[in-house]
Design an enzyme around this catalytic site. Structure first.
Site, PDB file in Angstrom:
ATOM      1  N   HIS A  91     -13.008  -2.668  -0.175  1.00 49.11           N
ATOM      2  CA  HIS A  91     -13.774  -2.505   1.071  1.00 49.11           C
ATOM      3  C   HIS A  91     -12.777  -2.265   2.211  1.00 49.11           C
ATOM      4  O   HIS A  91     -11.675  -2.826   2.206  1.00 49.11           O
ATOM      5  CB  HIS A  91     -14.625  -3.748   1.346  1.00 49.11           C
ATOM      6  CG  HIS A  91     -15.568  -3.534   2.488  1.00 49.11           C
ATOM      7  ND1 HIS A  91     -15.169  -3.636   3.801  1.00 49.11           N
ATOM      8  CD2 HIS A  91     -16.858  -3.171   2.510  1.00 49.11           C
ATOM      9  CE1 HIS A  91     -16.192  -3.346   4.585  1.00 49.11           C
ATOM     10  NE2 HIS A  91     -17.231  -3.058   3.829  1.00 49.11           N
ATOM     11  N   GLU A 161     -17.972   5.002   2.358  1.00 53.05           N
ATOM     12  CA  GLU A 161     -18.170   4.288   3.622  1.00 53.05           C
ATOM     13  C   GLU A 161     -17.169   4.786   4.668  1.00 53.05           C
ATOM     14  O   GLU A 161     -16.054   4.256   4.753  1.00 53.05           O
ATOM     15  CB  GLU A 161     -17.940   2.790   3.418  1.00 53.05           C
ATOM     16  CG  GLU A 161     -18.906   2.148   2.435  1.00 53.05           C
ATOM     17  CD  GLU A 161     -19.116   0.679   2.775  1.00 53.05           C
ATOM     18  OE1 GLU A 161     -20.260   0.317   3.069  1.00 53.05           O
ATOM     19  OE2 GLU A 161     -18.145  -0.087   2.785  1.00 53.05           O
TER      20      GLU A 161
HETATM   21  P1  PGA Z   1     -22.494  -2.046   8.244  1.00 54.94           P
HETATM   22  O1  PGA Z   1     -21.408  -2.374   7.095  1.00 54.94           O
HETATM   23  O2  PGA Z   1     -23.788  -1.747   7.554  1.00 54.94           O
HETATM   24  O3  PGA Z   1     -22.544  -3.276   9.070  1.00 54.94           O
HETATM   25  O4  PGA Z   1     -21.977  -0.854   8.979  1.00 54.94           O
HETATM   26  C1  PGA Z   1     -21.333  -1.632   5.931  1.00 54.94           C
HETATM   27  C2  PGA Z   1     -20.152  -2.074   5.132  1.00 54.94           C
HETATM   28  O5  PGA Z   1     -19.071  -2.265   5.726  1.00 54.94           O
HETATM   29  O6  PGA Z   1     -20.242  -2.277   3.917  1.00 54.94           O
END
Ligand code: PGA
Length: 247
Positions: A91, A161
């Site tokens: 992540h 992401e």
């Molecule tokens: P968010 O986070 O939905 O708060 O933008 C997503 C993530 O970092 O997995």
């Protein structure tokens, strides 16, 4: 569709954790959407033993090694015993603390070796006009997929992401059009590691400010198989609205 709710460290009370879990169980009984909860490690021990539902659990991080002299590490064997099916790996909030592509790759292999399905997060910090970010993304995918056996490649879940879209609001998230472009690109890169149509079968999630107001448009025709919401998964009402908006 698959929704992996990443509670991050937003949830800091057992009461809230139990309430969120109850909501997820209710939703999973009422909807086809597959629900996975990526909860802080202590809550795996709290929630998972009593789980008789379709909701599955993910760790938010996993150690790359086995047990022994490794203070603070949570190994795959420990997670397995706590009923974990999936683990997030790489992540951006872990990469920001120094996790490299090499470490991510080690963790992914360790997860597979212990029958835990890795959900690998990739994504660029920012976009440059010359589209160098596409190369960065390709390198992140390469580091993970190259060393894996075919079967492991097939089972690895990828979460795209873009860091610039994380932790904002729906209006600042990626547009469905841009997401469609990125899923095409990512599938093309996956095609280097998986033959023929099997690259299309790798589960691909999107994360970055997924909220009830944009989840539907991000799901329709963009080529994703699901989502990795963060802040919107840490509130029962908002998480319910997310799951309901998807169907
Ligand atoms: P968010 O986070 O939905 O708060 O933008 C997503 C993530 O970092 O997995």
């Amino acid at each position: 569709m698959l929704i992996v709710g990443n509670w991050k460290a937003y949830v800091e009370s057992q009461l809230k954790a139990k309430a969120l879990f109850a909501t997820a169980k209710r939703l999973s009984a009422q909807h086809d959407t597959e629900i996975v909860l990526a909860v802080p490690t202590p809550y795996l021990g709290l929630l998972s033993p009593s789980n008789r539902s379709k909701v599955a659990f993910a760790a938010q991080n996993i150690s790359a090694g086995t047990g022994g002299a490794a203070t603070g590490e949570v190994t795959a064997a420990l997670l397995k015993e706590l009923g974990v099916t999936y683990t997030l790996v790489g992540h951006s909030e872990r990469r920001a603390l120094g996790e490299t592509d090499e470490m991510v790759s080690d963790k992914v292999r360790h997860a597979h070796a212990n029958q835990i399905i890795p959900i690998v997060c990739v994504g660029e910090k920012e976009r440059d006009p010359d589209a160098h970010y596409l190369q960065l993304l390709r390198a992140q995918i390469h580091a993970v997929f190259e060393p894996l056996a075919q079967k492991e490649r097939q089972q690895t879940i990828l979460a795209y992401e873009p860091i610039w879209a994380i932790g904002k609001t729906a209006s600042e998230a990626m547009s469905p059009r841009d997401l469609t472009e990125m899923t095409l690109y990512i599938r093309k890169v996956l095609g280097e590691y998986l033959p023929g149509r099997s690259a299309l079968k790798v589960k691909l999630l999107y994360g970055g400010s997924v909220e009830p107001s944009n989840i539907r448009s991000l799901a329709e025709g963009t080529g994703v198989d699901g989502f990795l919401p963060g802040h919107a998964s840490a509130d029962s009402d908002i998480f319910s609205a997310l799951v309901k908006a998807l169907k």
